[in-house]
Scaffold this active site. Structure first.
Site, PDB file in Angstrom:
ATOM      1  N   ASP A 145       0.741 -10.575  13.180  1.00 34.01           N
ATOM      2  CA  ASP A 145       0.554  -9.463  12.250  1.00 34.01           C
ATOM      3  C   ASP A 145      -0.660  -8.630  12.677  1.00 34.01           C
ATOM      4  OD1 ASP A 145       0.238  -7.746  10.077  1.00 34.01           O
ATOM      5  OD2 ASP A 145       0.524  -9.311   8.576  1.00 34.01           O
ATOM      6  N   TYR A 161       0.832  -1.204   0.000  1.00 34.93           N
ATOM      7  CA  TYR A 161       0.000   0.000   0.000  1.00 34.93           C
ATOM      8  C   TYR A 161       0.867   1.255   0.000  1.00 34.93           C
ATOM      9  CZ  TYR A 161      -4.153   2.766   1.325  1.00 34.93           C
ATOM     10  OH  TYR A 161      -5.200   3.656   1.360  1.00 34.93           O
ATOM     11  N   HIS A 220       3.908  -8.280  10.272  1.00 33.24           N
ATOM     12  CA  HIS A 220       3.562  -8.089   8.856  1.00 33.24           C
ATOM     13  C   HIS A 220       4.705  -8.462   7.918  1.00 33.24           C
ATOM     14  CE1 HIS A 220       0.900  -6.769   5.785  1.00 33.24           C
ATOM     15  NE2 HIS A 220       1.645  -5.761   5.390  1.00 33.24           N
ATOM     16  N   SER A 223       1.464  -8.025   1.114  1.00 37.39           N
ATOM     17  CA  SER A 223       0.554  -7.017   1.655  1.00 37.39           C
ATOM     18  C   SER A 223      -0.474  -6.613   0.589  1.00 37.39           C
ATOM     19  CB  SER A 223       1.339  -5.834   2.198  1.00 37.39           C
ATOM     20  OG  SER A 223       0.519  -5.016   3.006  1.00 37.39           O
TER      21      SER A 223
END
Length: 337
Positions: A265, A88, A294, A179
């Protein structure tokens, strides 16, 4: 396989729109009305064994999407390829970013997420609605206006762009991402029925009906903010998200898939990832990292990904004559280049 592998069965709370398949068929048909129009230009670098090319193609709405293509110098074709999507806020980044896949023998296409930082692609399609200040909530009032409709369509076109190159074996093209990139890789696996492989690390954009409850971290916190600010719009937003949820795309995915998640995470919690793995319709493996967040398995995830890709794409297993070169010494990557 490094890390803990497990048999996982975690049912989803997400539901599927009745017109899910029709919506995506219409979206991709609309996208394909624009010619793919791939351009490939050599990018000079100081690299001795990898060639880099500046690539563009037409995505959703005809927007020109930017990507880097990296290939081993002097390669024989046709060769396997991987399309990579990033997290992101990221795009294709610098021309020399992440040379691992090219060094391992793949045609490696690294694609912008339109409008996001570290990229060169504008999001030039208006989405028409209020947001909570980020891509995740842009256009949530309608699936037709939602930001990730454009991103997923762009990603499908990226696979088509890589497959269009004469140097690439179109039957040995897969996707990889972590992700947000993992969520996009998962969606493409559901939207491209003959994808060769999908590598999906700590995926975002899964179990979206619960995401704001499962994580208080950015960017899922944008959903929380949106729902708090626009209390009467929550049901409409949740309905929009059903079309983009990795769980619903996983139900349609047939490519061999490797997933991973860190069990600590807080950004993409395992309770959002595991239902997508459970729903995944094709051959699948998941690696769990009990004490990681993560980053999941980090470099060990990358080792697993290289092994998994080699097992399914077999780089270097189908050699042919060296591809002809142009006057500048760069390989002819397509009939037009």
């Amino acid at each position: 396989m490094r890390g803990e592998t497990a048999v996982v069965d975690m049912p989803t709370t997400q539901t599927e729109p009745a017109d899910f398949d029709a919506f995506w068929a219409e979206t991709l048909a609309e996208t394909r009305r624009h010619p793919l129009d791939v351009t490939v230009e050599p990018r000079p670098t100081r690299l001795a064994v990898i060639d880099v090319f500046d690539v563009t193609f037409r995505g959703f709405g005809g927007t020109r999407i930017h990507a880097w293509l990296r290939i081993p110098r002097g390669v024989s074709g046709p060769m396997p390829g991987l399309v990579q999507f990033f997290g992101y806020g990221n795009g294709r980044g610098h021309a020399l970013r992440d040379l691992r896949w090219a060094a391992a023998g793949y045609a490696h296409l690294v694609v912008d997420a339109r409008g996001q930082g570290h990229g060169d692609t504008d999001d030039d399609v208006p989405d028409g609605g209020p947001s909570a200040g980020g891509f995740l909530t842009r256009g949530l009032r309608s699936p037709r206006e939602y930001y990730y409709r454009r991103v997923y369509a762009d990603a499908v076109r990226a696979v088509e762009a890589l497959r269009s190159l004469a140097l690439v074996d179109p039957q040995r093209v897969g996707t990889v991402g972590a992700s947000q990139g993992g969520g996009i890789s998962l969606a493409v696996a559901g939207l491209v029925p003959d994808l060769a492989v999908a590598i999906i690390q700590a995926p975002f954009l899964c179990e979206l009906d619960r995401a704001a409850e499962l994580s208080t971290e950015f960017p899922y916190s944008l959903l929380t903010q949106y729902f708090a600010d626009r209390r009467l719009d929550t049901a409409t937003a949740l309905d929009t998200l059903r079309y983009f949820d990795g769980v619903n795309h996983a139900k349609r995915a047939k490519a061999p898939a490797l997933l991973s998640t860190g069990l600590m995470d807080d950004i993409t919690p395992p309770a959002s990832v595991l239902p997508a793995f459970t729903a995944y319709a094709g051959e699948k493996q998941i690696v769990l990292w009990p004490y990681n967040g993560h980053e999941a398995g980090g470099d060990l995830d990358e080792e697993n990904a290289l092994d998994f890709a080699a097992a399914h794409l077999a780089p270097g297993s189908r050699p042919t004559a060296t591809h002809p070169t142009g006057a500048d010494g760069a390989p002819h990557l397509s009939e037009e280049s």
